[in-house]
Design a protein around this motif. Structure first.
Motif, PDB file in Angstrom:
ATOM      1  N   ARG A   1       0.806  -1.225   0.000  1.00  0.00           N
ATOM      2  CA  ARG A   1       0.000   0.000   0.000  1.00  0.00           C
ATOM      3  C   ARG A   1       0.836   1.270   0.000  1.00  0.00           C
ATOM      4  N   ASP A   2       2.113   1.184   0.413  1.00  0.00           N
ATOM      5  CA  ASP A   2       2.983   2.367   0.431  1.00  0.00           C
ATOM      6  C   ASP A   2       3.751   2.564  -0.874  1.00  0.00           C
ATOM      7  N   THR A   3       3.466   1.717  -1.889  1.00  0.00           N
ATOM      8  CA  THR A   3       4.149   1.845  -3.178  1.00  0.00           C
ATOM      9  C   THR A   3       3.852   3.217  -3.786  1.00  0.00           C
ATOM     10  N   TYR A   4       4.916   3.933  -4.153  1.00  0.00           N
ATOM     11  CA  TYR A   4       4.794   5.306  -4.665  1.00  0.00           C
ATOM     12  C   TYR A   4       4.577   5.267  -6.170  1.00  0.00           C
ATOM     13  N   VAL A   5       3.406   5.736  -6.604  1.00  0.00           N
ATOM     14  CA  VAL A   5       3.032   5.627  -8.007  1.00  0.00           C
ATOM     15  C   VAL A   5       2.438   6.940  -8.512  1.00  0.00           C
TER      16      VAL A   5
ATOM     17  N   ILE B   1       4.436  -6.968  -5.045  1.00  0.00           N
ATOM     18  CA  ILE B   1       4.971  -5.759  -5.676  1.00  0.00           C
ATOM     19  C   ILE B   1       5.169  -4.712  -4.592  1.00  0.00           C
ATOM     20  N   PRO B   2       6.391  -4.161  -4.452  1.00  0.00           N
ATOM     21  CA  PRO B   2       7.551  -4.318  -5.334  1.00  0.00           C
ATOM     22  C   PRO B   2       8.291  -5.628  -5.090  1.00  0.00           C
ATOM     23  N   VAL B   3       8.962  -6.119  -6.147  1.00  0.00           N
ATOM     24  CA  VAL B   3       9.751  -7.333  -6.022  1.00  0.00           C
ATOM     25  C   VAL B   3      11.037  -7.022  -5.267  1.00  0.00           C
TER      26      VAL B   3
END
Length: 325
Positions: A108-112, A277-279
């Motif tokens: 959920r913290d993936t920056y997109v 994700i992320p790997v």
């Protein structure tokens, strides 16, 4: 054979057909009655659920001839807020032709990049524009088409577990767990009820943080799959659908749900393949004033890894292990 004997034979045959048809009709009506009763029982036991937005748009792609269905799974903890962020973001894929299932957890913290907004954490897309904006965000950043979405309140998860397995689901708890999960768990193999299994899946107060929580969620889903496809689970499907209905918002209609469940039960995958994700090795921690602490990722590497995992191709490195997908 004279005419009288022939008429007698035809009369007996007709009576047998009528009796057989009547018996079959009774069986069908009885089965339909059982399904309705189980569904209604589950619906009555479920409670009120959460407020749903019936007008939610979701411009999902049409399922192609390859038969791969991609579903955006979202988990929320509804507490009456008008808007909320989603704690759990997953892509579930079921291949109706091959009978395989895959599950991707997106941290959920993936920056997109969120269309028409600044870059934010991926779960902010749901807060800003619901399932549709999150779908657009995933498509724009990772190039993955989603066909359906299902938004599940965590209370519904708890109800489903207790309906499916009143004695609990067997789980190997790795360590003592209690912080911010509403239950206390001790290490070891044990049977967990709905509240305990939910707490186990949500725990993240260890060295792995959110990554550990995602691993546990994937482990729980595999365990639930095994219980669901058991004889006990199949007989409880109507009740389960009734139980979860107040706690789920989706654009999948009833006929499609039944069709997918039928295919899943008749052609059950041996295991649900998972990735995150992320790997591994493709991200760094960062912080921004407008977004807080985030995971800044190598977008091209993760996009390629996700495409390979869901659509086939070269080997990819997941956060769990290195393997040929």
């Amino acid at each position: 054979m004279n005419k009288r004997q022939d008429r007698h034979r035809k009369k007996k045959k007709k009576k047998k057909f009528v009796r057989g048809f009547f018996f079959l009709l009774v069986l069908i009506l009885g089965f339909a009655g059982y399904i309705f009763y189980q569904y209604y029982t589950g619906l009555q036991a479920a409670g009120e659920g959460f407020d749903k937005n019936a007008a939610t748009d979701f411009d999902g792609a049409e399922v192609d001839k390859l038969g791969k269905i991609n579903v955006l799974l979202l988990g929320i903890d509804s507490r009456g807020e008008e808007k909320s962020r989603t704690d759990t973001i997953m892509i579930a894929q079921y291949d109706t032709k091959e009978g395989t299932a895959k599950l991707v957890s997106i941290m959920r913290d993936t920056y997109v990049e969120i269309p028409d907004y600044k870059n934010y954490k991926v779960n902010t897309a749901y807060f800003l524009g619901g399932p549709e904006l999150l779908r657009e965000t995933i498509q724009e950043n990772f190039g993955i088409d989603l066909h359906y979405y299902a938004l599940v309140d965590f209370k519904g998860f708890q109800q489903v577990v207790d309906t499916l397995a009143p004695e609990g689901i067997e789980m190997d708890v790795e360590q003592s767990m209690s912080k911010n999960i509403g239950v206390s768990l001790e290490p070891g193999v044990q049977m967990l009820d709905g509240a305990e299994l939910l707490g186990y899946a949500r725990y993240r107060a260890d060295a792995k943080g959110d990554f550990g929580r995602v691993e546990r969620q994937q482990k729980v889903i595999n365990a639930l799959k095994d219980e669901l496809i058991s004889v006990n689970g199949v007989t409880k499907l109507p009740k389960l659908i009734g139980t979860v209905q107040p706690y789920i918002e989706t654009n999948v209609d009833g006929a499609e749900v039944i069709g997918i469940l039928k295919d899943f039960v008749l052609n059950t995958p041996e295991d649900i393949e998972t990735m995150t994700i992320p790997v591994e090795g493709s991200y760094t921690s960062a912080s921004y004033s407008h977004a807080g602490s985030v995971l800044e990722i190598d977008m091209e590497e993760n996009k390629a890894a996700l495409d390979a995992f869901l659509n086939g191709g070269s080997s990819v490195v997941t956060s769990d292990s290195e393997e040929e997908q």
